[in-house]
Structure formats: structure tokens, C-alpha cells
Scaffold this active site. Structure first.
Site, PDB file in Angstrom:
ATOM      1  CG  HIS A  25      43.123 -87.130 149.530  1.00 61.16           C
ATOM      2  ND1 HIS A  25      41.856 -86.809 150.165  1.00 61.16           N
ATOM      3  CD2 HIS A  25      42.928 -88.568 149.663  1.00 61.16           C
ATOM      4  CE1 HIS A  25      41.437 -87.832 150.743  1.00 61.16           C
ATOM      5  NE2 HIS A  25      42.129 -89.007 150.509  1.00 61.16           N
ATOM      6  CD  GLU A  59      65.555 -95.994 129.223  1.00 62.41           C
ATOM      7  OE1 GLU A  59      65.256 -95.811 130.305  1.00 62.41           O
ATOM      8  OE2 GLU A  59      66.756 -96.057 128.705  1.00 62.41           O
ATOM      9  CE  LYS A 116      73.061 -93.948 129.462  1.00 62.86           C
ATOM     10  NZ  LYS A 116      73.450 -95.115 129.803  1.00 62.86           N
TER      11      LYS A 116
HETATM   12  O1  PA5 Z   1      67.337 -98.851 130.831  1.00 64.09           O
HETATM   13  C1  PA5 Z   1      68.352 -98.362 130.291  1.00 64.09           C
HETATM   14  O2  PA5 Z   1      69.100 -98.933 129.492  1.00 64.09           O
HETATM   15  C2  PA5 Z   1      68.893 -96.988 131.076  1.00 64.09           C
HETATM   16  O3  PA5 Z   1      67.930 -96.579 131.671  1.00 64.09           O
HETATM   17  C3  PA5 Z   1      70.199 -97.310 131.747  1.00 64.09           C
HETATM   18  O4  PA5 Z   1      69.775 -98.385 132.714  1.00 64.09           O
HETATM   19  C4  PA5 Z   1      70.877 -96.195 132.277  1.00 64.09           C
HETATM   20  O5  PA5 Z   1      70.815 -95.267 131.528  1.00 64.09           O
HETATM   21  C5  PA5 Z   1      72.092 -96.533 133.094  1.00 64.09           C
HETATM   22  O6  PA5 Z   1      72.795 -96.855 132.182  1.00 64.09           O
HETATM   23  P1  PA5 Z   1      74.226 -97.779 132.727  1.00 64.09           P
HETATM   24  O7  PA5 Z   1      73.902 -98.883 133.368  1.00 64.09           O
HETATM   25  O8  PA5 Z   1      75.074 -98.162 131.668  1.00 64.09           O
HETATM   26  O9  PA5 Z   1      75.119 -96.915 133.498  1.00 64.09           O
END
Ligand code: PA5
Length: 446
Positions: A298, A276, A412
Site C-alpha cells: 500500500h 556498508e 566518525k
Molecule cells: O559494520 C560496521 O563496522 C559499523 O556499522 C559498526 O558496527 C558501527 O560503526 C559501530 O562501531 P563500533 O562497534 O566500533 O562502535
């Protein structure tokens, strides 16, 4: 004293040939890359200095009161707690008076449905974690858990809900303020996947009996190390430089393969952190995979040795895995047991790691091996910090911003639109137009 060590010899061209790197050509010091950690300092670099008193006081208050901790969150709001639980609670399971972690980081109704049927609402603490306070999966699960508690317990249910969210903004913040639930703030300058050492990971960890002070002590120690411009004295810098150069040589897949069950969720957490943060451009984006040694010897190892030459394997080991368990004495009659007589499982695991390292080198697949002296809170806190710093440095090397996530935000918004959230009407039209171009006959049915 043993200390965290990253061994790069599995990536050395003198050992593995063409796929390897020529470390002698590297400058000894790369101070210009460290600006990624200082100029400006990313929010997570301040976390080792956090004041833990509020979290510790809350954890002390709850001791003995709950059998289960129902954690509702997704992505960076869940993976940190999962990683910490996996490292310290599951293998030992000896933290008396502490709840069991039940993470709900998806919206599969079978799982939450099962949990709400089997958990005792009087003995369950619901911890809802969402920085934005609006993520669909978390908000939906939370509304369901909230109703479950309210219907089971009536007015007293408020005491069994704690929210971890933005200090001032978002719908969850509004709701907790109105309902009077317990609340902790996520630092505004720390993004989800960098938040394992903030309230997001530390609150659940403290409730589970994990020593969160030690986690931060370990992170603070690594913070100092990550500021050393000499890559031979800075494993975060060495990791970033090595993986970046492999990536530029066409090794675009990074497998993270710990040889310790307690680090298997570290690998999942790292996959999210790496993907990410660094998957931002068509011409750059190391693809992370998670594996577990010896289990995946394995399975995935076949691909890593004989498959396409597009991978680098980051192995992790723990030198002292705790009390050894030995195979009972065996006669030599059965060839597959005799040689294991009185040998330890930890000894076997260490041999397997050595074998994998050799198999990878023989196949010309580059690897790196990070060894932790032991798996305790201090070491894992350091490792988490190291991985985060390596991401920041790689962002600098690749000239990209590791702290945003437009692709995730887009997903989202698609969910909001498809579920009819007001304000997303245009997005819905756009997605429906694309959907209308799908050919319904392109199927294969059983
Ligand atoms: O790293 C990130 O920004 C995302 O993976 C968020 O943690 C994830 O989308 C969850 O977001 P939120 O904490 O606003 O619910």
C-alpha cells in the site's frame, strides 16, 4: 522436510521479458567465486563453531533479575540484536523471566531521557556494545547510563553493566577493566555488520531467552551449503549472482521485502550489511531498501511496478507462520467481508505475496523469492549466514573489499573533530574551510 529455497523464476527472461536473466547461459558451477569464503576465510565463517558456555552461564545467572535490557550500540553493534528480538521476542512475548529489549542506537536525547525516567535502575541491565570502544554515540549514551546507575544505586551499580568490546584495545576495554564491569570480547576478525552471530548479537539474544545454540546450528548448516559450487544447490551463490547481474543490467536498487513481521528488522539489518559492504565505488554499489509485505503493497509497490526500471525485489516468505487465526464466519451481504469468511490471516498474507509476485512479473520488475519453512532460530541463523556469504561472493564478483568501511570511518572522524576530540584539529580546520563556502542565503523559511 521443507528446506530454505530461493526461487529465481521472477527474474527469468522467459517470464518477465527484457529485464530478466537468461539462466540457461550460466555455468552450472562457479567454484572460483567460493574462494571469497575460503581463501582466506572471513572471520564470520568461524562463528558457528563458537564456544557458547560463557554467554549461556551469564544468561542463566541473570534470569528473572531484570525487567529491561538497555542495549547501547550503533550500526552493526545494535542491528543484529534488534533483528533477533524482532524475530523471536516481540511476536511471541512469552519468554517468562526475561527482560524487554530497549535498544538505544541513536543519540536523540528524547529517547534516552524518556528511558532513564521510566526504567527501574534496580531491574535494568545495561549492555554496551562497541567493537572499537570509541564510537561517539555509544560512548556518550554509555557515560549517561553509567551515571544514572551510579547515582541511583551507588557502589552496587557495577553488577548492572556488561560491555561487549575488543578483547584488548579501546577506551571502553580500559574502562571496564578498571571498573570491574562484566565483559565479553568481540572477535577481532569480525566486523560490526558481520557480528550478529558473535557475542555482539548472541549475548543480548541469550539474555532475551533466544536459543543461541540453534542459531549457530542453522548457520553451520548453511555454511556447508555455501561451499557448494553449483548455484542451484547454493542459495547464497544464486542470490549473489542474480543480484550482481541485475545490477550490471541497470537494476541498481534492491528492495528486501519480507512477508513476515518477524523479519522486518532482518530487512533493516540486510540494508546495512549490503550498503556498508558493497557501496565502495562510483561504478558499483547496489542500493538496498527495506519494505514489509503486505504493508508496503500500500505504499512502495506502486513505485516498484510503474516507477523507473531500476529495481529488483527480494521477497522473503515463511511457509508456516504458526497458529492460524481465522476471520469469523461472515454473511455474504457485505461483499468486502463475505469472501473472507473463515479464511486465515496467514492464508491472506500468502495470497498477497503471490499477488505481489504476479504484479511485479507483469510490470517487468525482476524479483526473487526466498521461502523459509518456519521462522525459528535454526532457520534465521541459516538466513543470516546466507546473507553474509552472498555479500562476500558479491564482493568477489565486483572485485571490491566488502569488509572495510572508509565512508563510515570518515563520518566518525568528522564527529570527533566537530565535538573537539584531541588529535582531530586538522580535520576540524578542513571541515570548517568547507563549511565557510556554504551560502547562508540558500534557504526557504516558513
Ligand atoms: O559494520 C560496521 O563496522 C559499523 O556499522 C559498526 O558496527 C558501527 O560503526 C559501530 O562501531 P563500533 O562497534 O566500533 O562502535
Amino acid at each position: 522436510m521443507q528446506t530454505l529455497t530461493l526461487n529465481l523464476s521472477g527474474s527469468d527472461a522467459r517470464l518477465i521479458g527484457d529485464a530478466g536473466l537468461d539462466f540457461s547461459a550460466w555455468s552450472v558451477e562457479r567454484p572460483e567465486l567460493l574462494t571469497a569464503l575460503t581463501d582466506p576465510a572471513p572471520g564470520y565463517t568461524k562463528l558457528p563453531d563458537s564456544d557458547l558456555s560463557e554467554i549461556l552461564a551469564f544468561a542463566a545467572q541473570t534470569e528473572g533479575k531484570y525487567d529491561d535490557l538497555l542495549l547501547l550500540g550503533i550500526g552493526g553493534s545494535a542491528l543484529g540484536a534488534r533483528m533477533l528480538n524482532c524475530a523471536f521476542v516481540e511476536p511471541a512475548d512469552n519468554r517468562l523471566n526475561r527482560p524487554r529489549l530497549r535498544t538505544v542506537d541513536n543519540v536523540d536525547p528524547r529517547r534516552l531521557g524518556y528511558l532513564l525516567k521510566s526504567l527501574n535502575p534496580r531491574r535494568t541491565l545495561v549492555v554496551v556494545v562497541t567493537k572499537s570502544g570509541s564510537t561517539a554515540e555509544t560512548m556518550a549514551s554509555f557515560a549517561i547510563a553509567q551515571q544514572w546507575l551510579r547515582e541511583s544505586l551507588g557502589d552496587g551499580h557495577q553488577k548492572r553493566i556488561v560491555a561487549v568490546t575488543d578483547p584488548t584495545q579501546g577506551d571502553l576495554r580500559r574502562l571496564v577493566n578498571e571498573e570491574g564491569y562484566g565483559r565479553f570480547a568481540v572477535p577481532t576478525d569480525v566486523g560490526g555488520r558481520f557480528s550478529a552471530l558473535s557475542t555482539v548479537g548472541l549475548l543480548p539474544a541469550a539474555l532475551l531467552g533466544i536459543d543461541i545454540k540453534e542459531l549457530l546450528t542453522g548457520a553451520a548448516r548453511l555454511r556447508e551449503t555455501t561451499l557448494n559450487p553449483d548455484w542451484q544447490r547454493n542459495p547464497a551463490l544464486a542470490l549473489a549472482l542474480t543480484l550482481h547481474e541485475h545490477h550490471n543490467n541497470g537494476r541498481r536498487i534492491v528492495s528486501v521485502m519480507p512477508y513476515a513481521d518477524g523479519l522486518s528488522d532482518f530487512a533493516l539489518w540486510f540494508v546495512q550489511l549490503w550498503a556498508e559492504s558493497l557501496g565502495k565505488r562510483a561504478d558499483y554499489g547496489p542500493t538496498p531498501l527495506s519494505a514489509l509485505g503486505a504493508t508496503d503493497q500500500h505504499s512502495q509497490l506502486q513505485l516498484y511496478t510503474e516507477g523507473p526500471k531500476d529495481k529488483v525485489v527480494w521477497l522473503l516468505s515463511v511457509s508456516n507462520l504458526g497458529e492460524e487465526i481465522a476471520v469469523p464466519p461472515q454473511s455474504d451481504e457485505l461483499a468486502s467481508l463475505g469472501y473472507l469468511s473463515k479464511r486465515g490471516l496467514g492464508e491472506l498474507l500468502a495470497a498477497e505475496l503471490r499477488g505481489t509476485t504476479l504484479a511485479l512479473s507483469k510490470a517487468g520488475t525482476p524479483s526473487l523469492t526466498l521461502a523459509l519453512p518456519q521462522l525459528d532460530e535454526r532457520e534465521l541463523g541459516g538466513l543470516i549466514y546466507l546473507a553474509e556469504a552472498a555479500v562476500s561472493i558479491t564482493g568477489e564478483l565486483a572485485r571490491l573489499n566488502p569488509y572495510d568501511q572508509p565512508g563510515v570511518e570518515d563520518g566518525k572522524q568528522a564527529t570527533y573533530a566537530l565535538m573537539g576530540r584531541p588529535g582531530y584539529e586538522d580535520r576540524l580546520k578542513e571541515d570548517e574551510a568547507l563549511e565557510s563556502r556554504r551560502d547562508g542565503n540558500l534557504t526557504s523559511r516558513a
